[in-house]
Design a protein around this motif. Structure first.
Motif, PDB file in Angstrom:
ATOM      1  N   GLU A 294       0.855  -1.180   0.000  1.00 15.01           N
ATOM      2  CA  GLU A 294       0.000   0.000   0.000  1.00 15.01           C
ATOM      3  C   GLU A 294       0.896   1.237   0.000  1.00 15.01           C
TER       4      GLU A 294
ATOM      5  N   LYS B 189      -8.224   6.801   4.076  1.00 19.64           N
ATOM      6  CA  LYS B 189      -8.374   5.956   5.265  1.00 19.64           C
ATOM      7  C   LYS B 189      -9.737   5.290   5.314  1.00 19.64           C
TER       8      LYS B 189
ATOM      9  N   THR C 272       2.072  -1.428   5.402  1.00 23.44           N
ATOM     10  CA  THR C 272       0.849  -2.143   5.033  1.00 23.44           C
ATOM     11  C   THR C 272       1.010  -2.803   3.673  1.00 23.44           C
TER      12      THR C 272
ATOM     13  N   THR D 159      -0.598  -5.239   8.388  1.00 22.89           N
ATOM     14  CA  THR D 159      -0.075  -3.919   8.723  1.00 22.89           C
ATOM     15  C   THR D 159       0.624  -4.021  10.065  1.00 22.89           C
TER      16      THR D 159
ATOM     17  N   THR E 147       1.385   5.909   2.878  1.00 22.70           N
ATOM     18  CA  THR E 147       1.683   4.898   3.882  1.00 22.70           C
ATOM     19  C   THR E 147       3.191   4.848   4.107  1.00 22.70           C
TER      20      THR E 147
END
Length: 161
Positions: free
Chosen positions: A18, A23, A34, A53, A154
């Motif tokens: 990711e 979110k 993640t 994650t 991220t």
């Protein structure tokens, strides 16, 4: 919303990091590193999904699910994902839409969305993505009606866990 057509699920399988997201209420707010691992099931049409994650202090969290085409006869990459929650003692299923909005020819990076436009993911086979490609994907998301002010990158450590 324009969705990819003719996605080869075999090529799509494997590890995806990711890079950024809008979110989701189902994701930890402080998650780092993640990633998702997709594996094709024996039927060749559904896939196992493992989302992982880590917290900033190194604690791993994960959830497993199953993804399948919303309409098996369609060539559009509109998938449904079913997760059992809570993951440590599954009680009830939670379903979500997983639409592949953009996928490069080499299956190296992807833009994933939902018809509600409340969730969005930018994924890559590596834990970093060229900034110009990132900007192009964010622009595609904006063109599809997403509020890209909500997109957040991220954080990934080197090396990844």
């Amino acid at each position: 919303m324009e969705v990819m057509k003719g996605v080869d699920l075999k090529k799509y399988m494997g590890l995806w990091y990711e890079i950024a997201r809008i979110k989701s209420k189902f994701q930890p707010k402080d998650g780092v590193n993640t990633r998702t691992i997709y594996t094709l099931r024996k039927d060749g049409e559904t896939m196992n999904v493992l989302n992982e994650t880590w917290t900033p202090n190194g604690k791993r969290g994960s959830i497993e699910g199953i993804a399948y085409k919303s309409d098996p006869k369609s060539v559009e990459a509109k998938l449904k994902i079913k997760f059992m929650v809570p993951p440590f003692m599954p009680v009830f299923p939670v379903f979500g839409d997983y639409w592949i909005l953009h996928l490069d020819d080499n299956y190296h990076y992807a833009l994933i969305g939902q018809p509600s436009r409340n969730s969005l993911w930018i994924l890559c086979r590596e834990n970093r993505l060229d900034e110009e490609i990132y900007k192009m994907l964010v622009k595609k998301a904006a063109d599809e009606g997403y509020d890209t002010r909500k997109v957040c990158k991220t954080y990934h450590t080197e090396p990844p866990p």
